[in-house]
Design an enzyme around this catalytic site. Sequence first.
Site, PDB file in Angstrom:
ATOM      1  N   ARG A  48       2.015 -20.933 -22.369  1.00 41.85           N
ATOM      2  CA  ARG A  48       2.085 -20.020 -23.510  1.00 41.85           C
ATOM      3  C   ARG A  48       1.965 -20.686 -24.872  1.00 41.85           C
ATOM      4  O   ARG A  48       2.052 -20.014 -25.896  1.00 41.85           O
ATOM      5  CB  ARG A  48       3.363 -19.174 -23.481  1.00 41.85           C
ATOM      6  CG  ARG A  48       3.456 -18.317 -22.265  1.00 41.85           C
ATOM      7  CD  ARG A  48       4.556 -17.311 -22.356  1.00 41.85           C
ATOM      8  NE  ARG A  48       5.863 -17.947 -22.481  1.00 41.85           N
ATOM      9  CZ  ARG A  48       6.896 -17.368 -23.083  1.00 41.85           C
ATOM     10  NH1 ARG A  48       6.793 -16.178 -23.593  1.00 41.85           N
ATOM     11  NH2 ARG A  48       8.050 -17.989 -23.151  1.00 41.85           N
ATOM     12  N   ASP A  49       1.775 -21.997 -24.925  1.00 44.01           N
ATOM     13  CA  ASP A  49       1.600 -22.666 -26.214  1.00 44.01           C
ATOM     14  C   ASP A  49       0.647 -23.854 -26.068  1.00 44.01           C
ATOM     15  O   ASP A  49       0.887 -24.929 -26.612  1.00 44.01           O
ATOM     16  CB  ASP A  49       2.949 -23.114 -26.775  1.00 44.01           C
ATOM     17  CG  ASP A  49       2.880 -23.473 -28.265  1.00 44.01           C
ATOM     18  OD1 ASP A  49       1.947 -22.990 -28.956  1.00 44.01           O
ATOM     19  OD2 ASP A  49       3.736 -24.232 -28.733  1.00 44.01           O
TER      20      ASP A  49
END
Length: 137
Positions: free
Chosen positions: A6-7
């Site tokens: 997610r990053d």
Amino acid sequence: MDLIHRDLKPDNILIDEGDVLKLCDLGIVTARNVGGANTEASRSGIGTEKYKSPEQGGFFAKYSSKTDVFSLGLILVELYAWDDEFEAMFDNYRSGIQSDHILDRETAEFVKILTEVNPKCRPTCAEMLEHQFLSYC
């Protein structure tokens, strides 16, 4: 490993002495449900704004492991087509507008499938690894 990072961004990808890629900053990693790559999860829309997939936009946004595929597409854009209009290109990709800055047709096509606005149209990680763009032959 059944995780969604997610990053993903260049700052979170390291290369060790043996040229092995390692992901770091696992602070917002979430488990991917055993149901498969298309299993959707609802979590906060946190992550680095510049590399977020369209589905990461809201606090209760639904996303799957394909959100990381989208981020990888943006990283490929950054590696290939860095210029003064880079920020605008990212915004365009998040809106479904492909850039004409990538002159190599094969690279442009690979980026296009990775950065599809609709996550259901993006390849899974396994499909991405089998794509001819990444083949060594």
